[in-house]
Design an enzyme around this catalytic site. Sequence first.
Site, PDB file in Angstrom:
ATOM      1  N   GLU A  87      75.278   8.493  -9.048  1.00  0.00           N
ATOM      2  CA  GLU A  87      76.666   8.591  -9.494  1.00  0.00           C
ATOM      3  C   GLU A  87      77.106   7.251 -10.084  1.00  0.00           C
ATOM      4  OE1 GLU A  87      79.753   9.453 -10.959  1.00  0.00           O
ATOM      5  OE2 GLU A  87      78.916  11.184  -9.889  1.00  0.00           O
ATOM      6  N   ASP A 116      72.419   4.303 -14.778  1.00  0.00           N
ATOM      7  CA  ASP A 116      71.908   5.338 -15.680  1.00  0.00           C
ATOM      8  C   ASP A 116      70.758   6.097 -15.013  1.00  0.00           C
ATOM      9  OD1 ASP A 116      70.824   6.836 -17.734  1.00  0.00           O
ATOM     10  OD2 ASP A 116      70.830   5.201 -19.185  1.00  0.00           O
ATOM     11  N   ASP A 138      79.174  16.025 -17.793  1.00  0.00           N
ATOM     12  CA  ASP A 138      80.096  15.840 -18.919  1.00  0.00           C
ATOM     13  C   ASP A 138      79.617  16.699 -20.084  1.00  0.00           C
ATOM     14  OD1 ASP A 138      81.634  14.930 -21.067  1.00  0.00           O
ATOM     15  OD2 ASP A 138      81.710  12.889 -20.276  1.00  0.00           O
ATOM     16  N   TYR A 214      84.811  20.272  -9.459  1.00  0.00           N
ATOM     17  CA  TYR A 214      84.866  20.609 -10.882  1.00  0.00           C
ATOM     18  C   TYR A 214      84.832  22.122 -11.075  1.00  0.00           C
ATOM     19  CZ  TYR A 214      83.692  15.689 -11.029  1.00  0.00           C
ATOM     20  OH  TYR A 214      83.701  14.328 -10.827  1.00  0.00           O
TER      21      TYR A 214
END
Length: 233
Positions: A87, A116, A138, A214
């Site tokens: 994260e 990353d 995303d 989400y």
Amino acid sequence: MIDHNIRTGKAFFGRRKGKRLRNSQLVLIKKLFPTLDINLNNSVPLNLTSLFSRKVKEVRLEIGFGGGEHLLHEMKHFPQTGFIGIEPFINGMAKMLMSLEEHKQYQNQLRLYNDDATGLLDWLPNASLDGIDLFYPDPWPKKKHWKRRFINMKNLNRFARVLKTGKKFRFASDIESYVNWTLYHCSNHHSFEWEAKNPKDWKTPYTLWSGTRYEAKALREGRAPTYLTFIKK
């Protein structure tokens, strides 16, 4: 006054940060995070299970765990599995650390990485993972930004290298264009096979699925989630 742009070891503060962190969160990032962090400067272990102080039989990876709710749920239901959580957003990592402080029994079942994901994937040994989860990444909804999506052939090559044969890559999203994008790329990759046999398979949540914040937001806004599962050949 606490400087919110300090660094603890690796580049951690000063990037990808939303709301101001509380003092209690800063303390955990300074003291607890280094005990769980995977340092890519260290030698790659021959057996990935050795990363964990608890004896585990397998290791799974979740990329972009948000606040960590799903990871905590998985650790509760799979006590013999070690988990690696990635994260890059500081606030999400801070929430995860707060949960781990409350539920200390999971600290020896989890390792964390805050940068990353491709760096960690490149560090991992061949055929070392028993599962990869990527939930509600995303979507980069504008077409001109689609090339920034995490799912691409290069990253699927990374997945194929580190996943054991017969193990699963799971992807969930409420964004139709990203679902189709993922289906296209995985269907055209020689190492992955879509598990679905009928529409029910991608409309039904995973077994023991806990949902994510989400997903809850998507459902409130009238968007239907899709659950994809691909098998590593």
